[in-house]
Write a protein that holds these residues in place. Structure first.
Motif, PDB file in Angstrom:
ATOM      1  N   HIS A 177       0.834  -1.203   0.000  1.00  0.00           N
ATOM      2  CA  HIS A 177       0.000   0.000   0.000  1.00  0.00           C
ATOM      3  C   HIS A 177       0.871   1.255   0.000  1.00  0.00           C
ATOM      4  O   HIS A 177       1.740   1.415   0.864  1.00  0.00           O
ATOM      5  N   LYS A 214      -3.085   1.990  -7.975  1.00  0.00           N
ATOM      6  CA  LYS A 214      -3.452   1.033  -6.925  1.00  0.00           C
ATOM      7  C   LYS A 214      -4.931   0.667  -7.018  1.00  0.00           C
ATOM      8  O   LYS A 214      -5.302  -0.514  -6.893  1.00  0.00           O
ATOM      9  N   LEU A 218      -6.588  -3.031  -7.735  1.00  0.00           N
ATOM     10  CA  LEU A 218      -7.531  -3.662  -6.802  1.00  0.00           C
ATOM     11  C   LEU A 218      -8.892  -3.929  -7.429  1.00  0.00           C
ATOM     12  O   LEU A 218      -9.511  -4.965  -7.172  1.00  0.00           O
TER      13      LEU A 218
END
Length: 313
Positions: A177, A214, A218
């Motif tokens: 992350h 990101k 996801l």
């Protein structure tokens, strides 16, 4: 070149909020955390970078800016004894990011070296509640008519619409992350450095790019309002003046100006210290300012530390 935050806001469909978000400001203002206990160490860091770690009369920014940054990070790591989850972080240097999105009818891409990125095992929780996110529907983004908001962007032929979070986010990587981006404007010649406004725009574009890449990793490429917004922070400095930023990606539906917007909080132009007196100032054979003097600003240090602690404290 990124000329300013206003243009970056349009490109990233983002509403600006001045100052730090309450979640971060609360860390700065909380005396129970003992941030003030580290102030003397931070003063020592400034002295080391600006006054001691050189044989030159006037230390060069390209030398003292990285030294200052690394030593400030070291102070932050000292808090891991109190908060063990801080040890679940990793720094990625010289990595490349690529993120592609469509804005109105324009295909845009941010790509390149993305500063120094601190990664975490766990994401930073959203800093804006759902009511604040939904309220952004009413926000009207500034336009630049009759000037196109892409007027000074570099035009290239895009053969692959890349969304790449870099080598550090490959499947199975535990620190997956993005947490905080650090940008050092350490060029000694002023004209070779981004001006503060340009730096803030660069920070916003790359925080957005990391968050978008990101989000697509996801959730795929379909545009949508995110159920769990992605927060990426950014700190920029020239070794004295600091820029602090918290970006929250609320939506990957970026084509139109309607609907939910993304959010960014910016705390601009915070001096860590006033002018460092490297050599004595002498007037009429009298020392008016002795060497070794600098006006340390503890609040700026606390903000740096608060962004580091954010998501853990």
């Amino acid at each position: 070149v990124f000329p300013g935050v206003r243009q970056a806001q349009w490109l990233t469909k983002t509403k600006l909020v001045e100052g730090l978000p309450p979640a971060v400001q609360g860390i700065v203002d909380n005396p129970a955390l003992g941030l003030q206990e580290l102030e003397e160490r931070a003063k020592h860091v400034v002295s080391h970078a600006r006054l001691w770690d050189t044989t030159e009369v006037a230390p060069r920014r390209e030398k003292y800016c990285p030294v200052l940054f690394e030593n400030l990070l070291h102070i932050c790591r000292l808090m891991s004894g109190k908060y063990p989850s801080l040890s679940k972080r990793m720094l990625a240097r010289n990595f490349r990011i690529a993120a592609t999105w469509e804005r109105e009818s324009i295909l845009l891409q941010v790509r390149g070296l993305s500063g120094v990125l601190m990664n975490s095992m766990t994401p930073i929780p959203p800093v804006a509640p759902k009511e604040e996110i939904l309220a952004t529907k009413e926000h009207v983004l500034e336009t630049f008519y009759p000037i196109a908001p892409t007027i000074d962007l570099q035009e290239v032929n895009v053969y692959r619409e890349l969304n790449d979070t870099g080598q550090c986010f490959r499947d199975g990587y535990p620190y997956s992350h993005p947490h905080t981006l650090f940008f050092l404007e350490s060029a000694n010649v002023r004209t070779d450095r981004f001006r503060p406004e340009q730096l803030r725009a660069k920070m916003l574009m790359f925080a957005f790019g990391n968050a978008l890449a990101k989000a697509k990793a996801l959730h795929g490429n379909d545009p949508k309002v995110l159920e769990q917004p992605i927060v990426v922070q950014s700190i920029g400095t020239d070794g004295q003046l600091f820029q602090f930023m918290v970006f929250q990606l609320n939506t990957t539906d970026l084509v139109s100006n309607d609907g939910v917007k993304n959010l960014v909080w910016i705390d601009s132009d915070q001096n860590l210290y006033e002018r460092a007196q490297c050599v004595p100032e002498v007037k009429k054979r009298v020392v008016t300012k002795p060497a070794g003097i600098f006006g340390f600003q503890p609040d700026t240090f606390k903000k740096f530390l608060a962004l580091y602690l954010h998501g853990t404290v």
